[in-house]
Design an enzyme around this catalytic site. Sequence first.
Site, PDB file in Angstrom:
ATOM      1  N   CYS A 120      21.241  22.750 -53.609  1.00  0.00           N
ATOM      2  CA  CYS A 120      20.442  22.315 -52.470  1.00  0.00           C
ATOM      3  C   CYS A 120      21.409  21.957 -51.355  1.00  0.00           C
ATOM      4  CB  CYS A 120      19.592  21.098 -52.836  1.00  0.00           C
ATOM      5  SG  CYS A 120      18.272  20.810 -51.629  1.00  0.00           S
ATOM      6  N   CYS A 122      20.641  19.301 -49.090  1.00  0.00           N
ATOM      7  CA  CYS A 122      20.312  17.993 -48.492  1.00  0.00           C
ATOM      8  C   CYS A 122      21.443  16.952 -48.557  1.00  0.00           C
ATOM      9  CB  CYS A 122      19.014  17.429 -49.052  1.00  0.00           C
ATOM     10  SG  CYS A 122      19.049  17.093 -50.813  1.00  0.00           S
ATOM     11  N   CYS A 130      16.894  19.850 -46.745  1.00  0.00           N
ATOM     12  CA  CYS A 130      17.311  20.779 -47.798  1.00  0.00           C
ATOM     13  C   CYS A 130      17.642  22.158 -47.236  1.00  0.00           C
ATOM     14  CB  CYS A 130      16.224  20.883 -48.854  1.00  0.00           C
ATOM     15  SG  CYS A 130      15.812  19.270 -49.555  1.00  0.00           S
ATOM     16  N   LYS A 195       7.855  21.551 -57.057  1.00  0.00           N
ATOM     17  CA  LYS A 195       8.495  20.291 -56.693  1.00  0.00           C
ATOM     18  C   LYS A 195       7.690  19.651 -55.569  1.00  0.00           C
ATOM     19  CE  LYS A 195      12.739  18.227 -54.954  1.00  0.00           C
ATOM     20  NZ  LYS A 195      14.149  18.407 -54.655  1.00  0.00           N
ATOM     21  N   ARG A 205      17.617   9.293 -53.359  1.00  0.00           N
ATOM     22  CA  ARG A 205      18.071   9.564 -51.976  1.00  0.00           C
ATOM     23  C   ARG A 205      19.135   8.570 -51.544  1.00  0.00           C
ATOM     24  NH1 ARG A 205      12.470  11.768 -49.345  1.00  0.00           N
ATOM     25  NH2 ARG A 205      12.344  13.549 -50.762  1.00  0.00           N
ATOM     26  N   ARG A 217       9.957  15.888 -45.885  1.00  0.00           N
ATOM     27  CA  ARG A 217      10.141  17.175 -46.569  1.00  0.00           C
ATOM     28  C   ARG A 217       8.823  17.912 -46.826  1.00  0.00           C
ATOM     29  NH1 ARG A 217      15.412  16.243 -47.560  1.00  0.00           N
ATOM     30  NH2 ARG A 217      16.128  14.710 -49.098  1.00  0.00           N
ATOM     31  N   GLU A 233       3.386  28.834 -57.184  1.00  0.00           N
ATOM     32  CA  GLU A 233       4.847  28.661 -57.033  1.00  0.00           C
ATOM     33  C   GLU A 233       5.576  29.114 -58.297  1.00  0.00           C
ATOM     34  OE1 GLU A 233       6.854  27.930 -54.707  1.00  0.00           O
ATOM     35  OE2 GLU A 233       5.897  26.676 -53.202  1.00  0.00           O
ATOM     36  N   LYS A 248       8.176  18.836 -61.109  1.00  0.00           N
ATOM     37  CA  LYS A 248       8.906  17.631 -60.729  1.00  0.00           C
ATOM     38  C   LYS A 248       8.144  16.887 -59.648  1.00  0.00           C
ATOM     39  CE  LYS A 248      13.074  16.197 -58.435  1.00  0.00           C
ATOM     40  NZ  LYS A 248      14.205  16.570 -57.670  1.00  0.00           N
ATOM     41  N   SER A 274      14.141   9.711 -60.539  1.00  0.00           N
ATOM     42  CA  SER A 274      14.776   8.404 -60.358  1.00  0.00           C
ATOM     43  C   SER A 274      13.785   7.249 -60.204  1.00  0.00           C
ATOM     44  CB  SER A 274      15.702   8.464 -59.145  1.00  0.00           C
ATOM     45  OG  SER A 274      14.994   8.845 -57.980  1.00  0.00           O
ATOM     46  N   TYR A 313      17.251  10.403 -66.829  1.00  0.00           N
ATOM     47  CA  TYR A 313      18.345   9.430 -66.809  1.00  0.00           C
ATOM     48  C   TYR A 313      18.355   8.613 -68.094  1.00  0.00           C
ATOM     49  CZ  TYR A 313      18.005  10.993 -62.046  1.00  0.00           C
ATOM     50  OH  TYR A 313      17.940  11.806 -60.948  1.00  0.00           O
TER      51      TYR A 313
HETATM   52  C1  PBG Z   1      17.598  17.555 -53.888  1.00  0.00           C
HETATM   53  C2  PBG Z   1      17.052  16.814 -55.046  1.00  0.00           C
HETATM   54  C3  PBG Z   1      16.275  15.632 -55.065  1.00  0.00           C
HETATM   55  C4  PBG Z   1      16.111  15.294 -56.418  1.00  0.00           C
HETATM   56  C5  PBG Z   1      16.741  16.278 -57.164  1.00  0.00           C
HETATM   57  N1  PBG Z   1      17.300  17.214 -56.295  1.00  0.00           N
HETATM   58  C6  PBG Z   1      15.797  14.763 -53.980  1.00  0.00           C
HETATM   59  C7  PBG Z   1      14.840  15.207 -52.960  1.00  0.00           C
HETATM   60  O1  PBG Z   1      14.306  16.318 -52.990  1.00  0.00           O
HETATM   61  O2  PBG Z   1      14.641  14.421 -52.057  1.00  0.00           O
HETATM   62  C8  PBG Z   1      15.390  14.091 -56.944  1.00  0.00           C
HETATM   63  C9  PBG Z   1      15.884  13.564 -58.239  1.00  0.00           C
HETATM   64  C10 PBG Z   1      15.390  12.215 -58.597  1.00  0.00           C
HETATM   65  O3  PBG Z   1      14.689  11.527 -57.821  1.00  0.00           O
HETATM   66  O4  PBG Z   1      15.708  11.795 -59.715  1.00  0.00           O
HETATM   67  N2  PBG Z   1      16.727  18.273 -53.147  1.00  0.00           N
END
Ligand code: PBG
Length: 323
Positions: A120, A122, A130, A195, A205, A217, A233, A248, A274, A313
């Site tokens: 990515c 970002c 991104c 996603k 973030r 986003r 998708e 996700k 996260s 995690y």
């Molecule tokens: C990058 C990305 C993100 C996550 C994984 N790859 C963040 C986003 O899209 O803002 C999130 C992972 C997480 O929150 O554990 N694009």
Amino acid sequence: MEFPKKRMRRLRISDGMRRLVRQTKLSADDFVYPLFVKDGSGLKEPISSMDDCFYFSPDTAASEAMEVASLGVPAVLVFGQPVKKDSTGSQAWAENGVVQQAVEQIKRAVPELVVITDVCLCAYTESGHCGVVKDGKIDNDSTCELLAKVALSHAQAGADIIAPSDMMDGRVYYIREALEKNGFHETAIMAYSAKYASSFYGPFRDIADSAPSFGDRKSYQMDPANADEAMAEIALDIEEGADIVMVKPALAFLDVIRRAKERFDYPLAAYNVSGEYMMLNAAAKADVLDKDAAMMEVLYAIKRAGADIIITYFAKQAAKLLK
Ligand code: PBG
């Protein structure tokens, strides 16, 4: 069959009985552990927004990967934090970039561990978006070209699986083409297919220092209210050459995981993100729930919904409990 012939409690009466009839089995094999790397050496720096998570340098990432492998977890997912950001995110495909170095060192230290890399822009762009910004908008096709460069640089460093998380249209196609053209026929693609534009990425973030500097986003990540769109998708990513597809986040989208598993006979990953991780940690810290038990319940839910692979995690903690 009716009471008293049928008593549901008979099969719940002892631990052995419960194990015997347990439908969903979890093992360390189900997990992928995310690793965060940044420049330097000897680094193991706590991440303030994420309990028990650290920034590693490429060398310490390799030792951490050894520990992950020794717990029976088959794969890691590598995220990078570049030394400097620019308008196109060029550090993302730098030959000596931090992810490229970490992948090389991890593969050298633990060749049998599957190394997945997040692809990515970002964390690498000044905008925190991104994709590449043109006239205040995220430009799809020029972003795909850059993502293919990033993917190729990861494959060259030795990544086993490339995982695009940007949500541009056609990026799996661009990446597959670039890999094939350059002889990386065996490098797999795990697409972040469905996603969502989720608030549960909050802690991440902070880690990745990747919050968008303007806007949000929502023009590329999906609306949490939609599920049919997730099927579309996923179907597109499979056609474009994804080897594994993903939903996700996981917990607010268990129905999407279930629908995807029923609809596609395809390896399916779910990302326990996260915010989901920290929500549980925060509740445990406030002493309102038992962390280990709640963690296992959540992981069972994701597996039961239909995920074959769980990115979490909690991977190390759960693997220890399952030993
Ligand atoms: C990058 C990305 C993100 C996550 C994984 N790859 C963040 C986003 O899209 O803002 C999130 C992972 C997480 O929150 O554990 N694009």
